[in-house]
Scaffold this active site. Structure first.
Site, PDB file in Angstrom:
ATOM      1  N   HIS A   1      23.811  52.799  15.580  1.00 42.00           N
ATOM      2  CA  HIS A   1      23.307  51.802  14.634  1.00 42.00           C
ATOM      3  C   HIS A   1      23.617  52.314  13.222  1.00 42.00           C
ATOM      4  CE1 HIS A   1      20.210  49.592  12.344  1.00 42.00           C
ATOM      5  NE2 HIS A   1      20.088  48.783  13.386  1.00 42.00           N
TER       6      HIS A   1
ATOM      7  N   ASP B   1      18.187  58.963  18.085  1.00 44.84           N
ATOM      8  CA  ASP B   1      17.699  57.665  17.643  1.00 44.84           C
ATOM      9  C   ASP B   1      16.989  57.024  18.834  1.00 44.84           C
ATOM     10  OD1 ASP B   1      17.312  55.016  17.068  1.00 44.84           O
ATOM     11  OD2 ASP B   1      19.342  54.645  16.327  1.00 44.84           O
TER      12      ASP B   1
ATOM     13  N   GLN C   1      15.447  52.243  20.462  1.00 49.74           N
ATOM     14  CA  GLN C   1      15.452  51.467  21.705  1.00 49.74           C
ATOM     15  C   GLN C   1      14.857  52.275  22.862  1.00 49.74           C
ATOM     16  OE1 GLN C   1      16.303  48.289  21.762  1.00 49.74           O
ATOM     17  NE2 GLN C   1      16.994  48.284  19.642  1.00 49.74           N
TER      18      GLN C   1
ATOM     19  N   LYS D   1       9.389  48.019  17.574  1.00 49.32           N
ATOM     20  CA  LYS D   1      10.232  47.808  18.752  1.00 49.32           C
ATOM     21  C   LYS D   1       9.512  48.241  20.028  1.00 49.32           C
ATOM     22  CE  LYS D   1      14.631  48.400  16.330  1.00 49.32           C
ATOM     23  NZ  LYS D   1      15.006  47.041  15.932  1.00 49.32           N
TER      24      LYS D   1
ATOM     25  N   CYS E   1      24.132  45.540  13.406  1.00 49.06           N
ATOM     26  CA  CYS E   1      24.169  46.777  12.608  1.00 49.06           C
ATOM     27  C   CYS E   1      24.917  47.885  13.346  1.00 49.06           C
ATOM     28  CB  CYS E   1      22.763  47.235  12.232  1.00 49.06           C
ATOM     29  SG  CYS E   1      21.928  46.064  11.174  1.00 49.06           S
TER      30      CYS E   1
END
Lengths: 159, 417
Positions: free
Chosen positions: B131, B207, B210, B233, B375
């Site tokens: 991302h 990251d 998700q 999220k 993104c």
């Protein structure tokens, strides 16, 4: 579905499936200008041949949604072979169609005349876009690039 | 479900009943929400926890001596402890920094740890499926420090290409990589990547925007060094994110934003930063959001992350099969076609129809999908795409969402055919 049919008129789908004036022109003499929509990644490249204050030829390439692609195709058909003054006036009229009420409110003097859709011809098919505010950017992509291209051309040396 | 009450067996229908927004009507249809990868919807316990906080317990944290100020501080710090437990932080709450979102967490790593530790020639290794939040801060750091930013390629099968990993790791000081692609759904082998990074004395940042919401994350077992994620999220509110890092790394990092709350002392000739996590939390923090995040983590823990993964995996397998059977190649999935190491994010390339048009037609059916580059422009370029229409599942998703999605895509194809 009525809004959707307003947006995706048959003329728009036709120009999306078979875009007019698609391609490139040799530079020079043609002037090349790019436009981007950073939100969705759509892009357009326009080639302009101007002689004696007339937009003699215009070609476009690029990627995008049906609205941006149909709008650029319709735009090319509307401005090709016209005088620069006529092209400018078409750009202004189309922009007014897209910004609608907001634009007239922001101006100092009131606009007496209603926008005459007849002067827009096939371009009027894009008026359904106004109901979908996020798509106005799609419809304006090629028009903003055209305006920028003509400004750059006017300022270019030798012109 | 009342907060604190345990759900003994996972029921997506029960989760769905907990989410008020899923009863909304959009364009004459009950909403079909398939945009959880952008932002999840909040179950009632999260919304109620935040309301109760504002109704009865609001005060600024870390300052007052009166009762509600103490309660607010306890609520805020309680959220930190809950988050630490959720990701199995070995050092507990003192390793959890609250930020605004994943993006701010990455900026904090780059601008604090990166600027203090990296110099010309040092390499930060990313992947092509990152991302922008895990790309742009490193390019910004490159401008000021002269680091090199390198990318692990992605295979045609939408997985990391690790064949030349040894070569790619040369000179690397930090491997910064996503746990799960927000476009492809691909879950990356974090334990293997951590071990590879450590073998060249590099650190690993993950990251988790998700992956944290769609699978259990144990930072100690995975041997991670940094983990970033966002509240919104994972059924929580917007405005709060997390940066986890090991205590010894945290203690070595210079402050990020300056202001109140992050200091030990301020004089007319300078300041002394606070120690610990508060050094990175300048200004009044997102207190209500921390309360909401606490409730979201409790909710997820009650569901059980294994049950969430199993449910979303079942939905994904069903959707992938039906997309193939229904559209016979006219709708291409940009991502792995199996559900091994794969989450419930399904990016679609519909033949002859731009993603924006797909999403526009789907909206008329009340279906919420995300069109665009998500993104992740380097990834889109890698596959020669400008945009996809992305459908993504959450714990409240049901196969009937897929039914509506397929029906709406069918209509789209007819319209543009």
């Amino acid at each position: 579905m009525s809004n959707l049919e307003d947006l995706y008129r048959e003329i728009i789908l036709d120009h999306y499936r078979s875009p007019r004036n698609r391609g490139e022109l040799p530079t020079p003499p043609a002037h090349r200008v790019e436009g981007f929509n950073p939100l969705c990644g759509d892009d357009v490249v326009i080639y302009l041949n101007v002689r004696d204050e007339v937009l003699e030829d215009i070609k476009l390439t690029g990627h995008g949604c049906s609205i941006s692609q149909a709008s650029s195709s319709l735009m090319s058909a509307a401005v090709k072979g016209r005088s620069l003054a006529q092209v400018q006036s078409t750009i202004d009229t189309f922009k007014e169609l897209m910004t609608g009420h907001d634009a007239s409110l922001s101006k100092d003097e009131e606009i007496d005349e209603e926008l005459d859709l007849r002067t827009l011809g096939e371009l009027a098919a894009l008026q359904g876009v106004v109901k979908f505010p996020v798509r106005i950017k799609c419809a304006m992509l090629a028009w903003n690039a055209l305006r920028q291209g003509l400004e750059e051309f006017a300022q270019s040396p030798g012109h | 479900m009342a907060p604190g009450q345990r759900v003994t067996s996972f029921s997506a229908r029960r989760v769905r009943a907990d989410v008020p927004q899923l009863t909304r009507m959009v364009n004459g249809h009950t909403i079909t929400y398939l945009d959880t990868a952008s932002s999840s919807l909040q179950p009632r316990p999260v919304i109620e926890a935040m309301s109760r906080y504002y109704e009865l317990r609001h005060a600024n944290v870390h300052r007052g001596v009166y009762q509600t100020a103490n309660e607010a501080t306890e609520a805020y710090e309680g959220a930190r402890a809950r988050v630490a437990g959720f990701i199995r932080a070995p050092g507990g709450a003192s390793e959890v920094v609250f930020t605004k979102n994943t993006t701010e967490s990455f900026n904090l790593i780059a601008k604090s740890w990166g600027a203090a530790n990296l110099g010309p020639g040092d390499v930060v290794l990313l992947s092509e499926m990152e991302h922008h939040a895990n790309i742009v801060p490193w390019f910004q750091l490159r401008e000021t420090t002269g680091i090199e930013v390198r990318f692990i390629p992605v295979t045609d099968g939408f997985r990391l290409d690790l064949d030349n990993l040894d070569e790619l790791l040369q000179g690397v000081r930090l491997l910064s990589i996503t746990g799960m692609s927000n476009v492809l759904g691909t879950k990356n082998p974090l334990k293997e990547l951590a071990s590879a990074a450590h073998s060249v004395n590099a650190l690993i940042a993950v990251d988790g925007a998700q992956s944290v919401a769609h699978g259990a994350t144990d930072v100690a077992d995975l041997e991670l060094d940094f983990l970033t994620f966002s509240g919104h999220k994972m059924l929580g509110p917007t405005g709060i994110g997390v940066l986890w890092t090991r205590e010894e790394i945290l203690d070595s990092m210079p402050p990020f934003l300056g202001g109140g709350g992050m200091i030990a002392d301020v004089r007319t000739d300078g300041y002394t930063p606070a120690r610990g996590v508060t050094r990175f939390e300048a200004g009044t923090p997102p207190i209500a959001e921390a309360v909401g995040l606490n409730a979201a983590v409790r909710y997820l823990e009650a569901l059980g992350m294994a049950a969430v993964v199993a449910h979303e995996s079942e939905l994904t397998a069903d959707a992938l099969t039906r997309l193939e059977l229904t559209f016979d190649g006219r709708v291409r999935v940009i991502g792995p076609l199996d559900t091994i190491e794969r989450g419930g994010v399904i990016s679609l390339d519909v033949e002859g129809v731009h993603a924006h048009d797909v999403a526009q037609v789907l909206d008329q059916f009340g279906v919420c999908v995300r069109p665009g580059h998500h993104c992740a422009k380097p990834l889109m370029r890698r596959f020669g795409l400008t945009a996809t229409a992305r459908a993504s599942f959450g714990p409240y998703s049901l196969t009937k969402d897929t039914d509506v999605l397929l029906e709406a895509i069918e209509h789209t194809l007819k319209m543009f055919g």
